[in-house]
Design a protein around this motif. Structure first.
Motif, PDB file in Angstrom:
ATOM      1  N   ILE A   6     132.150 -34.234  68.068  1.00  0.00           N
ATOM      2  CA  ILE A   6     131.724 -35.632  68.088  1.00  0.00           C
ATOM      3  C   ILE A   6     132.203 -36.363  66.833  1.00  0.00           C
ATOM      4  O   ILE A   6     132.712 -37.484  66.901  1.00  0.00           O
ATOM      5  CB  ILE A   6     130.187 -35.742  68.208  1.00  0.00           C
ATOM      6  N   ALA A   7     132.063 -35.712  65.675  1.00  0.00           N
ATOM      7  CA  ALA A   7     132.497 -36.327  64.417  1.00  0.00           C
ATOM      8  C   ALA A   7     133.997 -36.582  64.409  1.00  0.00           C
ATOM      9  O   ALA A   7     134.458 -37.650  63.986  1.00  0.00           O
ATOM     10  CB  ALA A   7     132.116 -35.428  63.243  1.00  0.00           C
ATOM     11  N   LEU A   8     134.786 -35.628  64.896  1.00  0.00           N
ATOM     12  CA  LEU A   8     136.244 -35.787  64.908  1.00  0.00           C
ATOM     13  C   LEU A   8     136.681 -36.886  65.873  1.00  0.00           C
ATOM     14  O   LEU A   8     137.594 -37.662  65.570  1.00  0.00           O
ATOM     15  CB  LEU A   8     136.904 -34.455  65.282  1.00  0.00           C
ATOM     16  N   VAL A   9     136.038 -36.935  67.034  1.00  0.00           N
ATOM     17  CA  VAL A   9     136.376 -37.981  68.009  1.00  0.00           C
ATOM     18  C   VAL A   9     136.078 -39.371  67.440  1.00  0.00           C
ATOM     19  O   VAL A   9     136.881 -40.297  67.567  1.00  0.00           O
ATOM     20  CB  VAL A   9     135.599 -37.762  69.331  1.00  0.00           C
ATOM     21  N   LEU A  10     134.930 -39.510  66.810  1.00  0.00           N
ATOM     22  CA  LEU A  10     134.570 -40.802  66.215  1.00  0.00           C
ATOM     23  C   LEU A  10     135.526 -41.194  65.100  1.00  0.00           C
ATOM     24  O   LEU A  10     135.829 -42.372  64.921  1.00  0.00           O
ATOM     25  CB  LEU A  10     133.134 -40.746  65.671  1.00  0.00           C
ATOM     26  N   ILE A  18     124.090 -34.637  73.893  1.00  0.00           N
ATOM     27  CA  ILE A  18     124.989 -33.678  74.536  1.00  0.00           C
ATOM     28  C   ILE A  18     124.490 -32.245  74.340  1.00  0.00           C
ATOM     29  O   ILE A  18     124.457 -31.441  75.285  1.00  0.00           O
ATOM     30  CB  ILE A  18     126.421 -33.836  73.984  1.00  0.00           C
ATOM     31  N   ALA A  19     124.095 -31.933  73.097  1.00  0.00           N
ATOM     32  CA  ALA A  19     123.599 -30.579  72.814  1.00  0.00           C
ATOM     33  C   ALA A  19     122.359 -30.270  73.633  1.00  0.00           C
ATOM     34  O   ALA A  19     122.181 -29.152  74.137  1.00  0.00           O
ATOM     35  CB  ALA A  19     123.315 -30.431  71.319  1.00  0.00           C
ATOM     36  N   LYS A  20     121.502 -31.264  73.785  1.00  0.00           N
ATOM     37  CA  LYS A  20     120.276 -31.073  74.570  1.00  0.00           C
ATOM     38  C   LYS A  20     120.600 -30.861  76.032  1.00  0.00           C
ATOM     39  O   LYS A  20     120.001 -29.997  76.706  1.00  0.00           O
ATOM     40  CB  LYS A  20     119.356 -32.267  74.386  1.00  0.00           C
ATOM     41  N   GLN A  21     121.545 -31.645  76.549  1.00  0.00           N
ATOM     42  CA  GLN A  21     121.945 -31.516  77.957  1.00  0.00           C
ATOM     43  C   GLN A  21     122.578 -30.150  78.234  1.00  0.00           C
ATOM     44  O   GLN A  21     122.442 -29.606  79.323  1.00  0.00           O
ATOM     45  CB  GLN A  21     122.931 -32.627  78.329  1.00  0.00           C
ATOM     46  N   ASN A  36     117.781 -25.545  69.123  1.00  0.00           N
ATOM     47  CA  ASN A  36     117.983 -26.247  67.841  1.00  0.00           C
ATOM     48  C   ASN A  36     119.021 -27.364  67.968  1.00  0.00           C
ATOM     49  O   ASN A  36     119.835 -27.587  67.066  1.00  0.00           O
ATOM     50  CB  ASN A  36     118.421 -25.267  66.738  1.00  0.00           C
ATOM     51  N   PHE A  37     119.007 -28.050  69.118  1.00  0.00           N
ATOM     52  CA  PHE A  37     120.018 -29.079  69.407  1.00  0.00           C
ATOM     53  C   PHE A  37     120.062 -30.199  68.369  1.00  0.00           C
ATOM     54  O   PHE A  37     121.097 -30.824  68.161  1.00  0.00           O
ATOM     55  CB  PHE A  37     119.789 -29.678  70.797  1.00  0.00           C
ATOM     56  N   SER A  38     118.939 -30.466  67.702  1.00  0.00           N
ATOM     57  CA  SER A  38     118.919 -31.559  66.719  1.00  0.00           C
ATOM     58  C   SER A  38     119.811 -31.279  65.513  1.00  0.00           C
ATOM     59  O   SER A  38     120.224 -32.203  64.810  1.00  0.00           O
ATOM     60  CB  SER A  38     117.484 -31.817  66.246  1.00  0.00           C
TER      61      SER A  38
END
Length: 324
Positions: free
Chosen positions: A141-145, A28-31, A36-38
């Motif tokens: 992403i962490a909260l959704v998971l 998602i960050a890359k898109q 520094n998306f990683s």
């Protein structure tokens, strides 16, 4: 030569969520075109916790720390210079600041953002927006998971069953020890039950932290009740060892504890067992008086044992039943 043994490991739901979340966050960050998306994967790893409450707290701490670190680093680097000495100065001010506001859990994550600032060699509005977007993607992403947590109902029920079985074995051995002089009790059997209870309480507490609108768990209260009873059982070990098998009272105590062992999981028989216990206490005045120190010590231990058994039953009667 010392040998190393590999520990068995089973891939759990948290491991799978972390691996999946890292991949999704990076994609998602890359898109979105984040530089520094990683680094979004780092936020996922640090924020996927074993309870929802811990995950929310971790996300807030990291968001606040990263934002403070970003603003502080931007200001100091621009004012002084982009060199290692200034980097150390930024961290020197930053860490105490997070401790003061209570977000020190996010220090490691924020240091990654500070290093991004250091490597940029120039802070612009686009850079700040890029870092904020990176933080939001990783934390989101962490909260959704972590919205999904396994149902621990079966695990808690299994703990309840195991504890009741252990209590039944303990009481049965207590009853047998009061019959036969060759049986000498030790604390190991009760210690095992205490260990099981502590594990059960830990799981029950995690279940509480997975519900935002509930701040208690009936299983936790149940396990806490059993912990109090187990401590009483622990104290009974020496008392039973001190009761003389020549005193007729030992048989009555044995029968009472045997009946208790048959109804560990029942709440209906507590009042009956208390009635039997009080009957034994009243009948004690009809027993022959101790004639020497040994019999006096035995009678005193038997009397104290009755008091401990009374507390054991009262704890259970006050608890009532387990509300599921």
């Amino acid at each position: 030569m010392k040998t190393f043994k590999l520990n068995p490991y089973r891939i759990g739901y948290r491991t799978m969520k972390t691996a999946f979340g890292m991949a999704i966050a990076v994609m998602i960050a890359k898109q979105l075109g984040v530089v520094n998306f990683s680094s979004a994967a780092i936020l996922v790893v640090l924020c996927v916790k074993n309870t929802k409450m811990k995950s929310m707290h971790a996300a807030w701490s990291r968001f606040a720390s990263c934002l403070i670190g970003l603003l502080l680093a931007s200001f100091i680097f621009e004012m002084l210079d982009y060199n290692p000495v200034v980097l150390g100065l930024v961290v020197l001010f930053f860490i105490p600041l997070t401790v003061v506001i209570g977000t020190q859990e996010g220090v490691i994550t924020a240091c990654v953002i500070i290093l991004h600032c250091f490597n940029s060699k120039g802070i612009t509005l686009d850079f700040i927006l890029n870092e904020i977007l990176l933080i939001i993607v990783g934390l989101s992403i962490a909260l959704v998971l972590n919205l999904y947590m396994p149902n621990r109902q079966n695990e808690l029920e299994n703990f309840k069953t195991t504890i009741e079985q252990e209590f039944q074995v303990i009481l049965s051995e207590f009853s047998e020890a009061l019959k036969y002089v060759n049986i000498h009790l030790d604390y190991k059997i009760v210690d095992q039950a205490l260990l099981t209870i502590e594990k059960a309480k830990s799981v029950a507490f995690m279940d509480v932290e997975n519900h935002f609108v509930r701040n208690e768990n009936s299983y936790y209260h149940y396990f806490n009740m059993r912990a109090k009873q187990a401590l009483l059982l622990h104290r009974m070990v020496d008392l039973i060892n001190d009761v003389s098998r020549t005193d007729t009272l030992h048989r009555e105590l044995s029968d009472l504890i045997h009946e208790m062992s048959l109804n560990v999981s029942s709440y209906d028989h507590t009042a009956v067992r208390l009635h039997d216990l009080y009957a034994i206490q009243l009948a004690m005045k009809d027993h022959e008086l101790p004639v020497n120190f040994e019999t006096l010590h035995s009678r005193a231990s038997a009397f104290q044992l009755l008091r401990e058994l009374e507390q054991y039953l009262l704890i259970k009667s006050k608890f009532g039943s387990l509300k599921k």
